[in-house]
Enzyme design. Structure first.
Site, PDB file in Angstrom:
ATOM      1  N   TYR A 128       1.145  -1.659  -0.305  1.00  0.00           N
ATOM      2  CA  TYR A 128      -0.286  -0.525   0.388  1.00  0.00           C
ATOM      3  C   TYR A 128       0.527   1.220  -0.292  1.00  0.00           C
ATOM      4  O   TYR A 128       0.743   2.010  -0.270  1.00  0.00           O
ATOM      5  CB  TYR A 128      -1.029   0.342   0.983  1.00  0.00           C
ATOM      6  CG  TYR A 128      -2.072   0.787   1.373  1.00  0.00           C
ATOM      7  CD1 TYR A 128      -3.032   1.321   0.169  1.00  0.00           C
ATOM      8  CD2 TYR A 128      -1.050   2.189   2.154  1.00  0.00           C
ATOM      9  CE1 TYR A 128      -4.052   2.669   0.152  1.00  0.00           C
ATOM     10  CE2 TYR A 128      -2.578   2.886   2.169  1.00  0.00           C
ATOM     11  CZ  TYR A 128      -3.689   3.389   1.962  1.00  0.00           C
ATOM     12  OH  TYR A 128      -4.474   4.421   1.363  1.00  0.00           O
ATOM     13  N   GLU A 180     -11.504   4.742   4.284  1.00  0.00           N
ATOM     14  CA  GLU A 180     -10.805   5.592   5.077  1.00  0.00           C
ATOM     15  C   GLU A 180     -12.013   5.361   5.830  1.00  0.00           C
ATOM     16  O   GLU A 180     -12.103   5.508   7.470  1.00  0.00           O
ATOM     17  CB  GLU A 180     -10.906   6.680   4.658  1.00  0.00           C
ATOM     18  CG  GLU A 180      -9.697   7.232   3.923  1.00  0.00           C
ATOM     19  CD  GLU A 180      -8.079   6.146   4.841  1.00  0.00           C
ATOM     20  OE1 GLU A 180      -8.527   6.552   5.200  1.00  0.00           O
ATOM     21  OE2 GLU A 180      -7.232   6.283   3.878  1.00  0.00           O
ATOM     22  N   TRP A 231      -5.716   0.248   9.980  1.00  0.00           N
ATOM     23  CA  TRP A 231      -5.844  -0.140   8.865  1.00  0.00           C
ATOM     24  C   TRP A 231      -4.822  -1.299   8.637  1.00  0.00           C
ATOM     25  O   TRP A 231      -5.654  -1.376   7.404  1.00  0.00           O
ATOM     26  CB  TRP A 231      -4.136   1.370   8.414  1.00  0.00           C
ATOM     27  CG  TRP A 231      -4.491   1.284   6.959  1.00  0.00           C
ATOM     28  CD1 TRP A 231      -3.407   0.867   5.850  1.00  0.00           C
ATOM     29  CD2 TRP A 231      -5.585   1.558   5.861  1.00  0.00           C
ATOM     30  NE1 TRP A 231      -4.010   1.085   4.197  1.00  0.00           N
ATOM     31  CE2 TRP A 231      -5.487   1.794   4.374  1.00  0.00           C
ATOM     32  CE3 TRP A 231      -7.277   2.514   5.851  1.00  0.00           C
ATOM     33  CZ2 TRP A 231      -6.196   2.230   3.833  1.00  0.00           C
ATOM     34  CZ3 TRP A 231      -7.692   2.731   5.203  1.00  0.00           C
ATOM     35  CH2 TRP A 231      -7.249   2.434   3.365  1.00  0.00           C
TER      36      TRP A 231
END
Length: 183
Positions: A21, A43, A51
């Protein structure tokens, strides 16, 4: 390759997941409205979670939300809401599911007015974090300060995605010199 400080300190398998990522997505501009919408969904769903949890579930989110197709999600029915709330592959939070559907409807309106979600973002650029948060709270559902900040950093609209000594920072500058002008 030089990375932001947090990547080398991670242990496997987390390191590989986050590194992918970090190296190929975080801070890079997104020019496809469906992908911008998808990043916003991710998000929003990260709120209150790590995350890493979201990265592990990204493919399930993509499948559950019709590959983040804005037009399809905007027309989801109550049956679709129930399907999402029962999908163990994603975050089953009613507020977050409803936000995704309502935000898809809002993005359709923005596309009608500005031509695209991306053009709406560009129209409002440059703004600082506080200005963006105010705009997003007025425009979208479930978009608090941290969600807006991470969304905009992740797509290159706010600085902070990478440290200046990170090689990815310099890669982004090569592909998007306007990044330096972000607030």
């Amino acid at each position: 390759m030089s990375y932001c400080n947090y990547i080398p300190m991670m242990k496997e398998p987390s390191r590989t997941l986050h590194q992918n990522y970090h190296d190929y997505h975080y801070g890079f501009p997104i020019h496809d409205d469906n992908e911008l919408f998808g990043r916003l969904i991710l998000e929003i769903n990260q709120a209150g979670l790590s995350w890493e949890t979201i990265l592990k579930k990204e493919e399930s989110f993509r499948n559950a939300y019709d590959n983040f197709n804005i037009k399809k999600v905007a027309y989801y029915t109550e049956k679709d809401r129930e399907r999402l709330l029962n999908d163990v592959g994603i975050i089953r939070n009613k507020l977050k599911v409803n936000a995704a559907i309502e935000n898809a409807k809002t993005i359709l309106q923005l596309q009608d007015k500005f031509g695209s979600f991306e053009k709406w973002l560009e129209y409002h650029h440059p703004k600082n974090k506080e200005e963006w948060v105010k705009l997003f709270k007025k425009t979208f559902k479930f978009t608090g300060g941290e969600i807006v900040n991470e969304f905009l950093m992740s797509i290159g609209y706010l600085k902070g995605a990478h440290s200046e000594n990170c090689s990815v920072y310099h890669e982004i500058l090569k592909t998007n010199p306007m990044w330096l002008q972000r607030k």
